[in-house]
Design an enzyme around this catalytic site. Structure first.
Site, PDB file in Angstrom:
ATOM      1  N   HIS A 456      -4.711  -2.418   2.989  1.00  0.00           N
ATOM      2  CA  HIS A 456      -4.743  -0.892   3.057  1.00  0.00           C
ATOM      3  C   HIS A 456      -4.473  -0.562   4.601  1.00  0.00           C
ATOM      4  CE1 HIS A 456      -6.369   2.725   1.402  1.00  0.00           C
ATOM      5  NE2 HIS A 456      -6.968   2.210   0.691  1.00  0.00           N
ATOM      6  N   ARG A 457      -4.197  -1.543   5.505  1.00  0.00           N
ATOM      7  CA  ARG A 457      -3.622  -1.006   6.788  1.00  0.00           C
ATOM      8  C   ARG A 457      -2.200  -0.575   6.817  1.00  0.00           C
ATOM      9  NH1 ARG A 457      -5.157  -6.477  10.050  1.00  0.00           N
ATOM     10  NH2 ARG A 457      -4.243  -7.265   8.355  1.00  0.00           N
TER      11      ARG A 457
END
Length: 485
Positions: A456-457
């Site tokens: 998700h980064r």
């Protein structure tokens, strides 16, 4: 005159710090040539045959099969200049003639060995090879044998261990600072994993050096002490409550399986992935009927001898490379130290393969430049190498995106763990007939579940959802893929 040279376990590359001895290929007393494989070891990446850079007679081996050795530990010693085990002198030989005869007979071999030890072998492994001069060790001086003397014992003997100077390795051990008499990173890691304070141990090695056997002994003592406490506390109540009861049979000891080799590497990588990567998973069901029909048409067009068949995995791999071209955020990694997302220009596609040694992930290099037939041929080649345990460390590293076909195990879905340090993994379940609404009517179609686990980064759900939707559209309508070819 023979020289006894010590051959140490070389650095096999890819940051590996130890290896397990699987099988010795030579015995003590065997004559070995330069670059002859002498031992088969298993690293966290692959099975490797290690060649010896010296030619001569094996005088000692270090480590039993099944044991682990750290990089730099002695593997074996070789008497260079002695190409065969010494034999008894002939009865008619004059005093001193056997020594001179042996010297002249061994001269060519000694010259070859000397050249090999000075210039190094041509077969280079990381840590030794061409251009690395051999370290000098003890010389073996054979005694002169007279005519009436008994047959001389073999002059090649195992070298006596020289005193080892233990450096004052200063570092933190169990929260304390100061020197510790241990040099092996494997021993330090083992002690750290089992919470053994190295400062409380007395080493059995030279100059008090702490060896692995010392740590193993401390671990066993700690486990026995832990088992003895609850058993002692519960002994009296058990007798009081049932004085006439027959003593129960002792419970079977739990089996302990060491996490090492491929299994240990997988455990470390998955644990690191879970601890470092904030992953999320999205999934979708897709109608794969048209994809299966397209594959059947491709293989029928090739004819009986028109080349290898195109596999479903090859088609999915080609779909993935097309999707990554549209969503390059997922072909990236995160540099945590610099706090930067690194987008990678090439797609090196890994695919999960289950083998007898455990789960491995071979990598198809430059998959974005290959068509479905080329990708399929490379997958088949790497899969065969994986099954036979012949994959090199280079073929198991450097992936940028992984395709995981767990449908071969007969399961529909999964939430795969990202192959660190990659940013995403596509999981594919089994393709099976299911009721499906097709063109407004209920029909039986070939349905597959696709799941995407992503970091998700590197992107948000919109990007991940767009990637997965594009893959599903290509599965449902393979003609969609033609727009990107």
């Amino acid at each position: 005159m023979a020289q006894v040279l010590e051959f140490k376990l070389p650095d096999l590359g890819e940051g590996l710090t130890e290896a397990e001895i699987v099988r010795w290929l030579v015995e003590v007393g065997d004559v070995v040539a330069i670059d002859q494989p002498v031992v088969e070891v298993e690293t966290a990446k692959a099975m490797v045959e290690v060649p010896c850079p010296y030619g001569g007679v094996v005088t000692a081996r270090f480590g039993e099969e099944g044991s682990e050795l750290p990089v730099g530990a002695p593997l074996l010693t070789v008497a260079v200049g002695a190409t065969e085990a010494p034999a008894s002198p002939a009865p008619s030989a004059a005093p001193g003639s056997s020594a001179s005869g042996a010297s002249s007979a061994d001269a060519p071999a000694a010259g070859e060995s000397s050249a090999g030890s000075e210039s190094g072998s041509g077969n280079v492994l990381v840590g030794y090879g061409t251009g690395a001069p051999a370290a000098r060790r003890r010389r073996i001086r054979p005694e002169r044998v007279g005519t009436s003397a008994a047959p001389a014992p073999a002059p090649v003997v195992e070298p006596e261990p020289e005193p080892v100077a233990v450096p004052a390795a200063v570092g933190e051990v169990n929260g304390q600072q100061g020197p510790v008499a241990v040099v092996s990173p494997l021993v330090r890691r083992l002690a750290r994993q089992h919470e053994i304070d190295l400062r409380r141990l007395t080493g059995s090695g030279p100059d008090g050096l702490i060896l692995r056997v010392d740590v193993d002994s401390a671990i066993r003592e700690a486990e026995e002490a832990a088992r003895a406490q609850p058993r002692t506390a519960a002994a009296e109540p058990a007798v009081a409550e049932a004085p006439t009861a027959v003593a129960a049979a002792p419970a079977a000891a739990a089996e302990r399986i060491p996490l090492r080799g491929v299994r240990g590497a997988v455990a470390d990588k998955l644990s690191r992935s879970r601890s470092e990567i904030p992953d999320a998973t999205c999934w979708v069901d897709a109608d794969a009927t048209e994809l299966m029909a397209a594959r059947a048409a491709m293989n029928a067009a090739s004819g009986p001898s028109g080349g290898p068949k195109v596999s479903v995995l090859a088609l999915l791999a080609r779909i993935c490379t097309a999707a990554l071209a549209r969503y390059p955020e997922l072909n990236s990694t995160v540099d945590t130290a610099a706090r930067e997302i690194v987008r990678l220009p090439a797609v090196h596609l890994g695919f999960a393969a289950q083998t007898e040694r455990g789960l491995v992930v071979p990598v198809v290099r430059d998959a974005h430049t290959r068509n479905a037939e080329s990708v399929g041929a490379e997958i088949a080649r790497l899969t065969e190498l994986a099954r036979t345990g012949k994959l090199s460390p280079a073929q198991l590293t450097g992936g940028t995106f992984t395709l995981n076909n767990y449908g071969v195990f007969g399961v529909d879905g999964s939430t795969p763990i990202i192959n660190h340090p990659e940013a995403a993994m596509l999981g594919v379940g089994r393709i099976m007939p299911k009721p499906w609404v097709h063109n407004g009517e209920l029909a039986v179609r070939q349905v597959v579940q696709l799941s995407l686990t992503f970091d998700h980064r590197v992107c948000d759900g919109g990007t991940a959802g767009g990637f997965l939707r594009y893959v599903a559209d290509c599965v449902e309508q393979p003609a969609v893929l033609l727009r990107t070819l």
